[in-house]
Design a protein around this motif. Structure first.
Motif, PDB file in Angstrom:
ATOM      1  N   UNK A   1    -165.783  76.347  35.041  1.00 48.23           N
ATOM      2  CA  UNK A   1    -166.319  76.936  36.290  1.00 48.23           C
ATOM      3  C   UNK A   1    -167.821  77.152  36.189  1.00 48.23           C
ATOM      4  N   UNK A   2    -168.420  77.054  37.308  1.00 48.05           N
ATOM      5  CA  UNK A   2    -169.878  77.140  37.334  1.00 48.05           C
ATOM      6  C   UNK A   2    -170.400  78.472  36.818  1.00 48.05           C
ATOM      7  N   UNK A   3    -169.659  79.555  37.129  1.00 45.72           N
ATOM      8  CA  UNK A   3    -170.143  80.866  36.714  1.00 45.72           C
ATOM      9  C   UNK A   3    -169.880  81.142  35.239  1.00 45.72           C
ATOM     10  N   UNK A   4    -169.130  80.233  34.587  1.00 40.46           N
ATOM     11  CA  UNK A   4    -168.855  80.425  33.169  1.00 40.46           C
ATOM     12  C   UNK A   4    -169.633  79.462  32.283  1.00 40.46           C
ATOM     13  N   UNK A   5    -170.468  78.658  32.913  1.00 41.74           N
ATOM     14  CA  UNK A   5    -171.272  77.723  32.128  1.00 41.74           C
ATOM     15  C   UNK A   5    -172.299  78.501  31.318  1.00 41.74           C
ATOM     16  N   UNK A   6    -172.344  78.169  30.025  1.00 40.35           N
ATOM     17  CA  UNK A   6    -173.312  78.844  29.154  1.00 40.35           C
ATOM     18  C   UNK A   6    -174.213  77.795  28.524  1.00 40.35           C
ATOM     19  N   UNK A   7    -175.505  77.973  28.669  1.00 41.38           N
ATOM     20  CA  UNK A   7    -176.499  77.081  28.069  1.00 41.38           C
ATOM     21  C   UNK A   7    -177.392  77.939  27.190  1.00 41.38           C
TER      22      UNK A   7
END
Length: 1426
Positions: free
Chosen positions: A1222-1228
């Motif tokens: 999910x987009x809100x769980x993407x971590x960079x």
């Protein structure tokens, strides 16, 4: 002139006088009486002849006295008054000069008898007879009897002068007769006398007993005839007696018995007379008095009852008095009868004059202590004997009671004109005193309407019997009002005095046995108590009241001394009742009422109707002035409404209160269980008077005695209140003179009284604090024997402290803390600091207060601790554990004020008393300080307590040698073994552990402060620890801390909680618990890493260092993989720290391109340099640890672990998100994180390069590629891309990657042939980087925009410009190819082809390649520079 010459002169003068008398006689008789004249002349010749023939004229006269007195006898025969007068005068001259013989004396007696019968010169006859008997002893036997009879007969003449003179002469002659016996007894007998014949004595005779000497025989016959005459019998010896009154005979007998007891006691014949004649006679003559009953019908009898005759009764009682006084031992049985008669005479049926006479005799008897003793020994102590002493006392008491209950009514012998005063109303009374015109206050008794005056001030005046001395009275006298009660009162007081003297003298001289002493009390106390209690009730005179009270005090003291609890308690109870208002008596003291044995029934006891009179009647109060009106103290025995009305105290109540104080003050040692009676009474009195406890336990006036009303105190007693308070205080101060047993009785009574008050307080009634205050006062004055009283006193006070009533428990804690402070200040031997047991005992109650839940108790406890610290801190010694325990007992639920008070004490301890505290207590001190850090009521205290821990650690360091030595001395080998480390190191471990607990406190500020202190302490003082202790520090402090922080941080919520912060503004970086715990995690990890770095040399020597190293790296890995940028970046910095690659520059050790850490970074103080005997490190080598960049160890496994962790971090942190994420769980990961990660590699590579293989290179390439491909958040890009020329500058990450590649590039060039096989892989990695210039890498499915095409923050993700980076890489490729073109692996892997292929699509690379010259060599194509 000699004595002989003087006698001669006297004799010649006598002869001259006689010659003159003879001449006168001759002249008077020459006409009428020629024979007398002739005899006179012959007498003159004879006198001259005697004078001429002998020098001893007196002796000559004696030998011829019969002839010498012949003319005078003849002259008396004439019965001519004038001649008789001359003759008697001459014979008196001869008698006076002892110049007559026995025969002559007999002749003179005969001549006097003739004159007596003729009635001539009666006075002269008496004079002559007196001279005959008093001058010498020539008149004896029958002549003596005749002379006595002569005087007796003259006594009964009609002439009053002769009568009275004869009476005096008779008394004188009787005395002379017995004086002769005394004189005779003084001279030893020359001849043995026959034994006494009892039969002869019983028969009676004119002849004296043969066992007596002459004079004694005469006296015997004389006294025998007295008995006969008084008994109306004919005399044996006194022949010629015609009459004698019984009264005169009794007087003569009394006179002889009184004056000559020695004669009767020495001679058994006289003793026989006493037993067989006198005593029966007295008993016989008493008969009318015994049978007569005044005011009652006579018993049926054929003979009318004879009334008692006052003169006879009075004289009989006088004889009884003498017999008992002088002949008690001789007449024991008879005296028993006489005493019983006296008792019967006191019956109410007898006439008042008779009762008064008996009272006077009893008063004369009981005033003699030896008689009282004899009565008790001879009768009361005998099993089957009459209890004479008891009966006497009870009879006197019964008489007193009868005077009030059945007052006499105008019979004979009683004054009728004052009847209204007796049975009616007393004089007008105002304020307790009689008033009126000319009226002065008169001592009196007033009881139930009967007013009886006290006619004599008994306490101050010696009583003198009146009616027993009325020998000239024939009729019974009028008895004055109050005379009977006055005599009875005096007799009662004399009983008390005699008993007191006997017992007190016995105690001093050990004369009386215990049994006799007890019998004296047992026989008398009931009657004494009953009478005194009644008189105390009735007394209206202060002096009379005072003497009654003193008598009761005396008896109470005697009973207590003899350990006779029943009578002692009875007298104490009586005093207590008298001091309280009437309606108080039954309710307060009913449980202590003493049921006296039989005799008490004759005494006075309070009836219920008398005791319970809720409205106090006027009669109750009129005898004494009302001085105070107050309210009753609530008690369990009173109904709820009973104490609502006012109660009144009179002046007499106050006087009785003083008496109670006096008896307890002077005789407290003997009160025993009666203390409870006394203290109960005093408590109620002080309540009514409004006396309240004040400092030290004393009572002061003021305040309200009860909830509803004020005490009304008159001016008369207001000035007495301080005096009463002082007396109360002195009473308890005097307890220091009691023995231990008596002191325990007092304490038990106070505790019991206090318990009763506590019970009342449970029902929400205001309690009396009297008992608690006096427990304090008693304890303060008995500190010199504190071991005796401490436990019972403090145990009870601790119970009081638990009471729910605030005032009650407030005074309980006031008492206990005051006692503790005073006890610690008291001087003991040995001193308190040397007596551990005593000190612990004194401080134990203070510690027990800690378990009580009431805040006010704990507040006073802590105030007490503060005072103790100020006053006794230097001498507490082994008491420190208790004190510290009290300080540390404060909990969160006890409130901020308590915590602040306790912390004040702790600050004082740490500031001033650490040097004097036993080193064994330092660990406790650390624990207490940590408790204050953990409390959550006051943040500032928590932070300050952490500062105290830092101060304590500094104290440890400053005094390390002293502490080490003392701990080693005081701890046993077993205790040291149990510790598992040196005692000093264990102290440090305790400190570190407590700080570790504070590092996970819920409050961020506390965690931060504790963390900084912990790591600063380890850094500053860690070198003091033994090497083995470090293992404990690592595994029991640091790693558990990291683990706890990790767990708590992961659970922390990421939402804002306004309740925690209130209105305080918090920076957005710390506005959630998760962010705050992130700071803590950063601080903890950094601190542990710093420890591993700075203490590396020591840690390396530990056997399990690799395991610790691996665990630390695991924590770093876990933190680095956290999605919290702060934590992950800090983890990498910690990684750098332990690899020791921090650059020592002015920027504080930060790396280029990495933002500085938050304010939570630990900056430990500079290292302390200290060598230890057992660590094997020199100061210089230790000092260089933090400055040299050297490898941890040659153990490749350690670095392999670090390499694996780095790869793990790099692999997982740079893993691209999947398409389904999910987009809100993407971590960079951030550029800073990636940059720090890559920067670690060069230093790490230095340690693993020997085992760095192609596979490692592949993994490295993967991490580097992913790192470069990671986009930057749009809002962060302005901070990453250099401003102004983004197209020509490298990002920090690109620069770091380039550095990493260069490191590998340089190492491969210099490396071995085997390592050069990795050239193709390196070329492949570099060419991939070059391709990024034209084909930027994708990071999963994240859409990015080129950095140059974005203005502001239009895009969510931005990809970096790789052109400058690619150009730098191209240079590396060319440089590498120059040195490796001929390498077989390069040729085999067609590296040149790949380079050319890459250049064909990369204009930047093609441009640089055109500047190179290519050539062929044997191995293939080469490149040369321009």
């Amino acid at each position: 002139m000699t004595a002989h010459q003087n006698k001669q002169v006297i004799a010649k003068k006598l002869v001259e006088n006689l010659l003159g008398d003879l001449r006168s006689l001759s002249a008077e008789t020459k006409r009428k009486y020629p024979p007398v004249k002739e005899a006179s002349e012959a007498g003159m010749l004879r006198l001259r002849s005697i004078t001429a023939k002998t020098d001893n004229i007196i002796a000559g006269l004696v030998s011829q006295s019969t002839e010498v007195i012949q003319p005078f006898i003849l002259g008396c025969d004439t019965k001519n008054p004038k001649i008789v007068h001359i003759c008697l005068t001459s014979m008196q001259r001869l008698v006076q000069h002892e110049s007559i013989s026995m025969t002559a004396a007999n002749n003179i007696i005969s001549m006097l008898w003739v004159l007596m019968e003729a009635g001539i010169e009666e006075l002269k006859l008496l004079q002559t007879a007196t001279l005959l008997l008093t001058t010498n002893a020539v008149v004896q036997h029958e002549s003596l009897a005749k002379a006595v009879v002569l005087c007796f007969r003259l006594h009964f003449t009609k002439d009053s002068t002769t009568n009275n003179t004869a009476a005096a002469v008779v008394r004188n002659l009787v005395s002379i007769v017995f004086e002769r016996v005394v004189t005779e007894d003084a001279v030893p007998s020359q001849e043995p006398l026959p034994p006494m014949s009892v039969e002869q004595l019983k028969a009676g005779s004119r002849q004296p007993p043969q066992s007596l000497r002459p004079c004694a025989g005469d006296a015997y016959l004389l006294f025998q005839d007295f008995c006969q005459l008084v008994n109306a019998d004919q005399p044996y010896w006194l022949v010629g007696m015609t009459e004698m009154t019984r009264t005169f005979g009794l007087e003569l007998m009394e006179s002889v018995l009184t004056t000559f007891p020695a004669v009767f006691l020495k001679h058994p014949e006289f003793s026989f007379l006493l037993k067989e004649k006198v005593c029966p006679l007295v008993i016989k003559l008493f008969s009318p008095s015994l049978k007569y009953r005044q005011g009652l019908p006579s018993l049926p009898s054929p003979v009318p009852v004879e009334k008692p005759y006052f003169p006879i009764v009075m004289r009989l009682l006088r004889i009884v008095n003498v017999l008992i006084h002088n002949y008690y031992k001789l007449l024991s049985t008879e005296c028993e009868i006489f005493l019983s008669l006296l008792v019967k005479f006191l019956d109410g049926e007898k006439p008042m004059w008779q009762r008064c006479l008996a009272l006077e005799v009893i008063q004369k008897l009981v005033i003699q202590p030896h008689l009282v003793r004899s009565f008790c020994e001879s009768y009361d102590m005998k099993q089957h004997s009459t209890k004479i002493f008891r009966d006497i006392v009870n009879a006197v008491g019964a008489l007193i009671q009868s005077l009030f209950m059945n007052p006499p009514q105008s019979p004979s012998g009683s004054s009728g004109n004052k009847t209204p005063d007796i049975t009616g109303q007393p004089p007008a009374i105002v304020a307790g005193m009689p008033v009126g015109g000319g009226v002065t206050p008169q001592p009196a008794f007033l009881y139930r309407g009967v007013w009886i005056p006290l006619i004599m001030n008994v306490p101050r005046q010696t009583f003198k019997a009146v009616f027993i001395e009325l020998l000239d009275k024939v009729d019974p006298p009028n008895i004055p009002d109050g005379y009977a009660i006055t005599v009875a009162f005096s007799a009662l007081l004399e009983v008390v005095s005699s008993v007191q003297k006997l017992i007190e003298s016995s105690s001093k001289e050990k004369q009386l046995g215990q049994g006799l002493q007890e019998e004296l009390i047992n026989s008398s106390w009931c009657g004494v108590l009953a009478a005194l209690s009644l008189m105390l009730d009735a007394s209206t005179d202060e002096s009379a009241t005072e003497v009654i009270l003193k008598s009761q005090q005396a008896y109470a003291s005697l009973c207590g001394t003899l350990e006779m609890t029943t009578p002692r308690d009875a007298f104490i109870t009586s005093l207590c009742k008298a001091s309280l208002p009437p309606h108080y008596t039954l309710t307060v003291l009913n449980t202590h009422r003493v049921d006296s044995p039989g005799p008490t029934t004759k005494g006075h006891t309070r009836s219920p109707s008398q005791d319970v009179q809720p409205p106090v009647s006027a009669e109750t109060m009129h005898g004494s002035q009302v001085v105070a009106v107050g309210t009753a103290l609530p008690t369990a025995s009173l109904p709820i409404g009973a104490q609502s009305g006012p109660v009144m105290l009179t002046a007499k109540n106050i006087q009785c209160m003083r008496a109670i104080l006096s008896v307890t003050h002077c005789h407290g040692g003997i009160l025993g269980s009666a203390w409870h009676l006394v203290l109960t009474t005093l408590q109620h009195l002080t309540w009514i008077l409004g006396l309240k406890p004040s400092t030290g336990g004393s009572l002061k006036a003021g305040g309200q005695p009860s909830d509803g009303s004020n005490a009304v105190i008159t001016t008369a007693v207001m000035a007495d209140l301080p005096v009463l308070s002082s007396m109360l205080s002195r009473l308890f101060e005097s307890s220091q003179y009691l023995d231990d047993v008596a002191l325990h009785h007092l304490i038990d009574a106070l505790c019991k009284l206090s318990t009763e008050c506590m019970e009342m307080a449970y029902s929400n009634r205001e309690p009396s604090l009297f008992a608690v205050a006096k427990l304090l006062e008693t304890g303060l004055v008995n500190l010199f024997r504190v071991d005796v009283l401490w436990k019972p006193v403090t145990a009870h006070l601790l119970e009081v402290c638990q009471h729910p009533h605030q005032a009650m428990r407030g005074w309980g804690v006031e008492a206990i803390t005051t006692l503790i402070k005073a006890a610690l200040a008291h001087r003991y031997e040995p001193p308190l600091e040397e007596n551990l047991k005593l000190q612990s005992m004194l401080l134990a109650p203070l510690q027990e207060l800690s378990s009580l839940p009431h805040a006010d108790i704990r507040q006073q406890q802590l105030e007490c601790v503060l005072v103790i610290l100020h006053n006794n801190g230097d001498t507490l010694g082994q008491g420190w554990p208790l004190i510290l325990g009290v300080i540390g007992a404060v909990t969160n639920n006890q409130g901020e004020n308590l915590i602040r008070s306790a912390f004040q004490s702790l600050q004082l301890v740490v500031t001033d008393y650490l040097p004097v505290m036993p080193c064994t207590c330092l660990q406790i001190c650390v624990g207490v300080a940590s408790k204050f850090g953990l409390q959550n009521q006051e943040l500032n205290i928590s932070l300050t307590s952490i500062g105290l821990l830092w101060n304590i650690s500094d104290f440890f360091y400053q005094n390390r040698q002293k502490i080490t030595v003392e701990l080693n001395q005081k701890l046993t080998d077993q205790e040291k073994h149990k510790l598992g480390m040196p005692p000093f190191d264990n102290l440090w471990m305790c400190l570190f552990a407590k700080l570790g607990e504070l590092c996970v406190d819920p409050r961020p500020a506390v965690r931060k402060s504790a963390g900084q202190t912990l790591f600063s302490t380890i850094s500053a003082h860690g070198r003091l620890l033994q090497r083995a202790t470090w293992q404990t520090v690592i595994w029991q402090v640091l790693f558990p801390l990291l683990d706890q922080v990790k767990k708590l941080s992961s659970k922390a919520p990421d939402t804002k909680d306004s309740s925690d912060t209130g209105n305080i503004l918090i920076h957005h970086s710390r506005d959630t618990a998760q962010k705050q715990w992130a700071e803590t995690r950063v601080l903890s990890l950094a601190g542990v890493a710093r420890v591993f770095n700075t203490k590396r040399k020591v840690l390396q020597l530990l056997g399990d260092f690799p395991r610790a190293w691996a665990l630390l790296l695991e924590f770093i890995e876990n933190a680095a993989l956290s999605r919290n940028a702060e934590i992950s970046l800090a983890a990498l910095k910690s990684f750098q720290e332990i690899l020791h690659i921090t650059k020592h520059s002015n920027d504080g050790g930060d790396f280029p391109g990495i933002p500085k850490m938050a304010d939570s970074d630990v900056e430990p103080p500079s290292e302390e340099i200290m060598s230890r005997e057992d660590d094997g490190l020199s100061p210089s080598s230790e000092e260089n640890i933090a400055e040299k960049e050297e490898s941890i160890t040659d153990d490749i496994t350690v670095w392999s672990t670090a390499w694996r962790v780095w790869l793990s971090i790099g692999t997982q942190a740079t893993e691209c998100p999947s398409a389904t994420t999910p987009k809100d769980q993407i971590y960079v990961p951030t550029q800073a994180f990636l940059t720090a990660l890559v920067q670690i590699y060069p230093a790490l590579y230095e340690h693993i390069k020997t085992r760095f293989v192609a596979a490692d290179l592949q993994k490295l390439s993967t991490v580097l590629q992913r790192a470069l491909s990671a986009p930057v958040a749009g809002d962060a890009s302005p901070f990453i891309v250099p401003v102004g020329a983004p197209e020509v500058s490298l990002t920090p990450l690109q620069d770091s990657v380039l550095s990493a590649v260069k490191t590998l590039h340089s190492d491969l060039i210099k490396g071995t042939e085997s390592s050069k096989t990795m050239y193709p892989d390196l070329f492949g990695q570099l060419l991939t980087f070059i391709e990024y210039a034209v084909r930027p890498p994708k990071y999963g499915n994240i859409e990015t925009k080129a950095v140059g095409s974005v203005r502001g923050m239009q895009s969510e993700w931005v990809s970096m410009n790789f052109v400058p980076f690619a150009e730098q890489v191209v240079g590396l490729v060319i440089e590498l190819y120059k040195v490796s073109a001929s390498n077989p692996a390069v040729i085999e892997q067609h590296v040149l082809y790949n380079i050319v292929k890459c250049a064909s699509v990369n204009k930047y690379m093609a441009k640089q390649l055109t500047t190179l010259k290519w050539h062929d060599n044997n191995d293939g194509v080469g490149v040369k520079g321009n």
